[in-house]
Enzyme design. Structure first.
Site, short mmCIF file in Angstrom:
data_model
loop_
_atom_site.label_atom_id
_atom_site.label_comp_id
_atom_site.label_asym_id
_atom_site.label_seq_id
_atom_site.Cartn_x
_atom_site.Cartn_y
_atom_site.Cartn_z
N PRO A 44 42.89 40.19 34.45
CA PRO A 44 41.76 40.66 35.23
C PRO A 44 40.99 39.46 35.76
O PRO A 44 41.07 38.36 35.21
CB PRO A 44 40.90 41.44 34.23
CG PRO A 44 41.69 41.47 32.95
CD PRO A 44 42.68 40.37 33.01
N ASP A 45 40.24 39.66 36.83
CA ASP A 45 39.37 38.59 37.29
C ASP A 45 38.29 38.34 36.24
O ASP A 45 37.79 39.27 35.60
CB ASP A 45 38.73 38.99 38.62
CG ASP A 45 38.08 37.81 39.32
OD1 ASP A 45 36.96 37.42 38.91
OD2 ASP A 45 38.67 37.27 40.26
N GLY A 100 44.32 41.14 46.39
CA GLY A 100 43.42 40.04 46.71
C GLY A 100 43.46 39.71 48.19
O GLY A 100 43.77 40.58 49.03
N SER A 101 43.17 38.48 48.53
CA SER A 101 43.11 38.07 49.93
C SER A 101 44.50 37.90 50.51
O SER A 101 45.47 37.64 49.80
CB SER A 101 42.34 36.76 50.06
OG SER A 101 43.09 35.69 49.53
N GLU A 151 48.25 44.57 47.75
CA GLU A 151 47.23 45.09 48.67
C GLU A 151 46.32 43.92 49.02
O GLU A 151 45.69 43.32 48.14
CB GLU A 151 46.42 46.22 48.06
CG GLU A 151 45.43 46.80 49.07
CD GLU A 151 44.54 47.88 48.49
OE1 GLU A 151 43.36 47.58 48.23
OE2 GLU A 151 45.03 49.00 48.30
N CYS A 206 38.39 46.75 50.01
CA CYS A 206 39.45 46.43 50.97
C CYS A 206 39.60 47.50 52.06
O CYS A 206 39.99 47.19 53.18
CB CYS A 206 40.79 46.27 50.25
SG CYS A 206 40.85 44.90 49.08
N GLU A 225 37.95 39.40 58.35
CA GLU A 225 37.35 40.29 57.35
C GLU A 225 36.09 39.66 56.78
O GLU A 225 36.09 38.49 56.35
CB GLU A 225 38.35 40.55 56.23
CG GLU A 225 37.86 41.51 55.17
CD GLU A 225 38.88 41.74 54.07
OE1 GLU A 225 38.99 42.87 53.57
OE2 GLU A 225 39.59 40.77 53.71
N TRP A 238 38.13 41.36 41.44
CA TRP A 238 36.84 41.60 40.81
C TRP A 238 36.10 42.81 41.38
O TRP A 238 35.19 43.34 40.74
CB TRP A 238 35.94 40.37 40.97
CG TRP A 238 35.84 39.85 42.38
CD1 TRP A 238 36.51 38.78 42.89
CD2 TRP A 238 35.05 40.36 43.47
NE1 TRP A 238 36.20 38.60 44.22
CE2 TRP A 238 35.29 39.55 44.60
CE3 TRP A 238 34.15 41.42 43.59
CZ2 TRP A 238 34.68 39.77 45.83
CZ3 TRP A 238 33.53 41.65 44.82
CH2 TRP A 238 33.81 40.83 45.92
N ASN A 239 36.44 43.26 42.58
CA ASN A 239 35.56 44.18 43.28
C ASN A 239 35.58 45.61 42.73
O ASN A 239 34.62 46.35 42.89
CB ASN A 239 35.87 44.20 44.78
CG ASN A 239 37.30 44.60 45.08
OD1 ASN A 239 38.23 44.24 44.37
ND2 ASN A 239 37.48 45.35 46.16
#
Length: 538
Positions: free
Chosen positions: A203-204, A253-254, A275, A309, A407, A178-179
């Site tokens: 997509p988110d 994502g995470s 990533e 990120c 993070e 989403w970012n």
């Protein structure tokens, strides 16, 4: 966009802005219904509300997708991909230059959507426009070079002629975050498409409007029907279904989620590029231009409210300049302008959600409880919007504090002092992550020497993150817990292909022939191998 939301924004925005030229949130009322037609959705699927973090209000409602819709998306994509794979690379890449122009032409509307869905500033939204235009232009010009058949040294010089070919994987599954609503929704899909694949994109939900508008522009640029399928829904159901049926997985994502994605891909022996998280460090050396470094640190730490990120969360400063740098940096942070208007001039916007705000608050309070000192910020700003938090600088952060290694993904940075370049390098590498880093020094050669010792996929010298991110001809990705694979450059498109070695043998086989005894043949080949070594043939 609803009238209620427009009224809400007009009343809650605390930053003075000239609104006489256009409405507070300039998104056409018909946009969402039009974009909704691009989502593959079945009757009865749960609808998705697009919410703006600026107010918490609903922007639009879009149709969601089911797991069965994902299956239909793959079936449609696979059918379209067969013809697309047979199309020459130069022809496949043509739509990218048209997309480049369309993105620049429609940048104001795109930036409106980016800001509405992510909460970031106009300047940070424009970074996404630049990224998409840059990636489109790069692969339009270079895809043929990256993918063209190439000669390779054969087993026996002259007699063995080898060619390396690149065939598309099939259908690539892209699950986007989403970012970065525009950039991350399509820049990974573009090289996959040019490589001859089809793409199923999820997509988110938070960034769905921006992503769908980008897909609409791709359609207008001339991508054939069926090659890019879009589904919407939760990561646990729809997102997982996209990845579980992909011939290649692209996930951003995470780290926690990425590990699970990698495990499921490995079970099917399917390749993956990811990533993931980062705890990125910036080193200000003793000879750095401190004013420029302080400006760079503000951008590196607080762009997109730190929800990037590759943003900097650890500032490592040489002790000989630490006091002066900290004073300059804190002053600049305290002068930052926060706001939610869709216009230029703000330095930082909002966090994305209640959960993200909670993470930042928890990290700050935990650090303070463990002895850290707040040099700037440290508080939520509900007067500006429900998820605003001040850009925050901490000092004296102990190893026991959560934000020392975990993070944050928000506007929080900690300052640490070191006595040498070696100590700075060791500190930067004291992390399970290895995504991005930054080195500030007046001597670029020194910066390169330091950068080469930092375990990060990208290292910027005298810049925080944009220099490496914007260099589309060079790879970008993470080491350690920050991911697998690379985007950009040759690595960013070749990963979406299967390399094939086609070797043609001429005159005689690589085996005893013409009645030559095996022992004599082996001796002859040994002489040849020694000759190849002397001739420096690899």
């Amino acid at each position: 966009m609803t009238e209620t939301l427009q009224d809400s924004v007009a009343s809650t925005n605390t930053v003075a802005t000239d609104r006489t030229s256009r409405p507070p949130y300039a998104v056409a009322p018909h946009l969402a219904p039009r974009l909704a037609r691009r989502v593959l959705s079945s009757p009865g699927a749960e609808s998705i509300e697009c919410v703006t973090p600026f107010t918490g209000g609903v922007l639009a409602t879009l149709p969601g997708s089911t797991v069965e819709d994902v299956e239909v998306a793959y079936k449609t994509a696979r059918k379209a991909q067969r013809k697309w794979a047979a199309t020459p690379v130069r022809d496949r890449a043509r739509f990218l230059l048209k997309l480049h122009d369309l993105v620049l032409k429609n940048q104001n509307e795109l930036m409106d959507l980016i800001q509405l869905e992510s909460g970031k500033t106009r300047r940070n939204a424009f970074e996404e426009v630049m990224d998409v235009a840059g990636v489109s232009r790069h692969y339009a010009r270079r895809a043929h070079h990256y993918l063209k058949p190439r000669r390779a040294l054969g087993a026996v010089p002259v007699l063995t002629q080898t060619r390396v070919l690149h065939h598309p994987k099939g259908v690539v599954g892209v699950v986007a975050p989403w970012n970065y609503p525009l950039s991350m929704s399509i820049t990974d899909a573009l090289p996959a498409l040019v490589a001859g694949n089809a793409v199923v994109l999820r997509p988110d939900s938070q960034s769905a409007l921006t992503a769908l508008r980008a897909v609409e522009l791709i359609d207008q640029a001339g991508l054939p029907t069926g090659l890019l399928q879009v589904v919407l829904g939760s990561g646990a159901t729809v997102g997982q279904a996209v990845l579980d049926q992909a011939d290649y997985v692209m996930f951003t994502g995470s780290t926690k989620t990425g590990i699970g994605v990698a495990q499921r891909a490995a079970e099917r022996l399917v390749g993956a590029s990811m990533e993931l998280g980062g705890k990125n460090a910036m080193y200000v050396a003793a000879d750095a231009n401190l004013s420029k470094a302080a400006d760079g640190a503000v951008r590196a730490c607080f762009s997109s409210a730190g929800q990037l990120c590759i943003s900097i969360e650890r500032l490592i400063v040489h002790e000989s300049v630490a006091d002066e740098f900290t004073k300059l940096f804190v002053k600049k942070v305290q002068a930052m302008k926060l706001g939610s208007d869709l216009d230029w001039g703000n330095d930082m916007g909002s966090l994305i959600s209640k959960n993200q705000l909670k993470t930042v608050v928890d990290h700050v309070e935990n650090a303070k409880a463990n002895g850290a000192v707040v040099l700037a910020g440290g508080k939520a700003r509900p007067d500006l919007g429900p998820y605003f938090f001040e850009p925050t600088v901490l000092a004296n952060v102990p190893d026991s504090a959560t934000c020392r290694r975990c993070e944050t993904f928000g506007p929080l940075v900690s300052i640490y002092r070191v006595s040498s370049d070696k100590e700075a390098i060791d500190f930067a590498n004291d992390s399970e992550y290895g995504l991005n880093a930054s080195v500030w020094t007046k001597r670029v050669l020194r910066g390169r020497q330091i950068a080469a010792q930092i375990k990060a996929g990208t290292v910027n010298i005298n810049e925080g993150y944009v220099a490496a991110w914007g260099s589309n001809g060079a790879p970008m990705g993470g080491m350690g817990q920050s991911g697998l694979g690379r985007r950009h450059g040759s690595e960013g498109i070749v990963k979406y292909t299967e390399s094939q070695n086609v070797a043609a043998q001429h005159v005689m086989p690589i085996a005893p022939s013409f009645g030559v005894p095996e022992k004599l043949w082996a001796k002859t080949m040994s002489v040849g191998l020694r000759a190849m070594k002397l001739g420096r043939l690899s």
